[in-house]
Scaffold this active site. Sequence first.
Site, PDB file in Angstrom:
ATOM      1  N   MET A 274      -5.904  -2.695  -4.534  1.00 19.57           N
ATOM      2  CA  MET A 274      -5.689  -2.644  -3.088  1.00 19.57           C
ATOM      3  C   MET A 274      -5.372  -1.222  -2.621  1.00 19.57           C
ATOM      4  SD  MET A 274      -3.958  -6.204  -1.898  1.00 19.57           S
ATOM      5  CE  MET A 274      -4.985  -7.663  -1.788  1.00 19.57           C
TER       6      MET A 274
ATOM      7  N   ASP B  53       0.816  -1.219   0.000  1.00 17.54           N
ATOM      8  CA  ASP B  53       0.000   0.000   0.000  1.00 17.54           C
ATOM      9  C   ASP B  53       0.852   1.272   0.000  1.00 17.54           C
ATOM     10  OD1 ASP B  53      -2.104  -1.723   0.115  1.00 17.54           O
ATOM     11  OD2 ASP B  53      -2.842  -1.107   2.077  1.00 17.54           O
TER      12      ASP B  53
ATOM     13  N   ARG C 171     -18.675  -3.050 -16.559  1.00 21.34           N
ATOM     14  CA  ARG C 171     -18.127  -4.309 -16.040  1.00 21.34           C
ATOM     15  C   ARG C 171     -17.134  -3.988 -14.916  1.00 21.34           C
ATOM     16  NH1 ARG C 171     -21.725  -6.023 -18.663  1.00 21.34           N
ATOM     17  NH2 ARG C 171     -21.686  -7.666 -20.248  1.00 21.34           N
TER      18      ARG C 171
HETATM   19  O1  F6P Z   1      -2.174  -4.157   3.877  1.00 17.38           O
HETATM   20  C1  F6P Z   1      -1.947  -4.644   2.612  1.00 17.38           C
HETATM   21  C2  F6P Z   1      -3.195  -5.217   2.022  1.00 17.38           C
HETATM   22  O2  F6P Z   1      -2.862  -5.744   0.772  1.00 17.38           O
HETATM   23  C3  F6P Z   1      -4.377  -4.245   1.918  1.00 17.38           C
HETATM   24  O3  F6P Z   1      -4.316  -3.428   0.790  1.00 17.38           O
HETATM   25  C4  F6P Z   1      -5.540  -5.189   1.908  1.00 17.38           C
HETATM   26  O4  F6P Z   1      -6.706  -4.578   2.412  1.00 17.38           O
HETATM   27  C5  F6P Z   1      -5.115  -6.265   2.812  1.00 17.38           C
HETATM   28  O5  F6P Z   1      -3.707  -6.291   2.798  1.00 17.38           O
HETATM   29  C6  F6P Z   1      -5.681  -7.617   2.438  1.00 17.38           C
HETATM   30  O6  F6P Z   1      -5.081  -8.582   3.194  1.00 17.38           O
HETATM   31  P1  F6P Z   1      -5.479 -10.112   3.355  1.00 17.38           P
HETATM   32  O7  F6P Z   1      -6.429 -10.459   2.286  1.00 17.38           O
HETATM   33  O8  F6P Z   1      -4.177 -10.836   3.247  1.00 17.38           O
HETATM   34  O9  F6P Z   1      -6.047 -10.234   4.720  1.00 17.38           O
END
Ligand code: F6P
Length: 349
Positions: free
Chosen positions: A176, A134, A273
């Site tokens: 993400m 992130d 979509r």
């Molecule tokens: O913190 C990194 C990140 O990729 C976020 O962008 C996302 O919300 C989260 O981790 C998802 O994590 P997981 O699916 O591994 O719990």
Amino acid sequence: MNPTNSNMHKVGILTGGGDCPGLNPVIRAATRRCMGGGWDVVGIKNGWAGLVHEDTVSLTLEAVSGILPRGGTILGTSRTNPFQRPEDAQRVQATIRSLGLDALIAIGGEDTLGVAVKLIKQGVNVVGVPKTIDNDLSNTDYTFGFDTAVNIAMEAIDRLHTTAESHHRIMVIEVMGRHAGWIATCAGIAGGADVILIPEEPIDLDDVCEIIKKRHARGKGFSIVVAAEGAQLKDGTAVAKEEKLDAFGHVRLGGIGHLLGSRIEEQTGFETRVTVLGHIQRGGSPTAFDRILGTRFGIKAAELVVAGQFGRMVSLQGNKIVAVPLDEGAIAMKTVDPELYELSKIFSG
Ligand code: F6P
């Protein structure tokens, strides 16, 4: 833990939180440099869980050979918070003692390093390595994994362009970005997205539809909308996949893309979509940038360990790798640079 550097010889390395490309280059570099400095290196498996349950693996030259281009982490990871239960926090201390660890290298984001900050206050010798795709940690210009994620998202946007144009559709892509929209902004700029939506700025659906309609009016029969998963509608509609919280109190995000897709289609009348990129952004081989950044972070972390300089976090500042104090300030949130986000709007409409 041993108070003087001359008596120290054993360091543990762990990776916590969400995985990302570049973790293995850090592990490889830190192991090699620590070994070069005469230290034994122990891999702690699955983040803080490995210290709660004493689950380890020896990190040797052989163990880290060939891992540079590999995504994920050879150590495994988890979102374990040992401070959730006092007995787990005690077990962490007991494991550190029983393994004879003189120091720890903790590779992780806000949550993993938050635990490291607490352990430092309890007298544990920790060096932190910032990690998050992130890119939202304030005390480093970039974290590894981010560049790989941006490139994957950019390629997805490129691919969506050709199918969007052929079918005269609106394509919404959810990427993400929990608290900050760095991936959406950078991939959106690199991929030429028409609308970029991030958690930092509540979404005005009327504005989004207006941009799309204007594009249609000037003959552009398709549009690409990139939304960070943490983006929220101005009207306060919250989107989460699950209400259940993880050990650090985060909800599982996901769903803003589909919500936007149906609302945009409804409001504009244009076929829409939705693509949710998800963990594809976190998997696979790191880019050259992330391999180099991970390697530089790993070497610097090991050098701090060998020099007995604990309670620090490695950080990229400009083009230099430096050490900053590993405290609450180091893991504070870094939201998207408003100047960069404004720049992206020049291409909207
Ligand atoms: O913190 C990194 C990140 O990729 C976020 O962008 C996302 O919300 C989260 O981790 C998802 O994590 P997981 O699916 O591994 O719990």
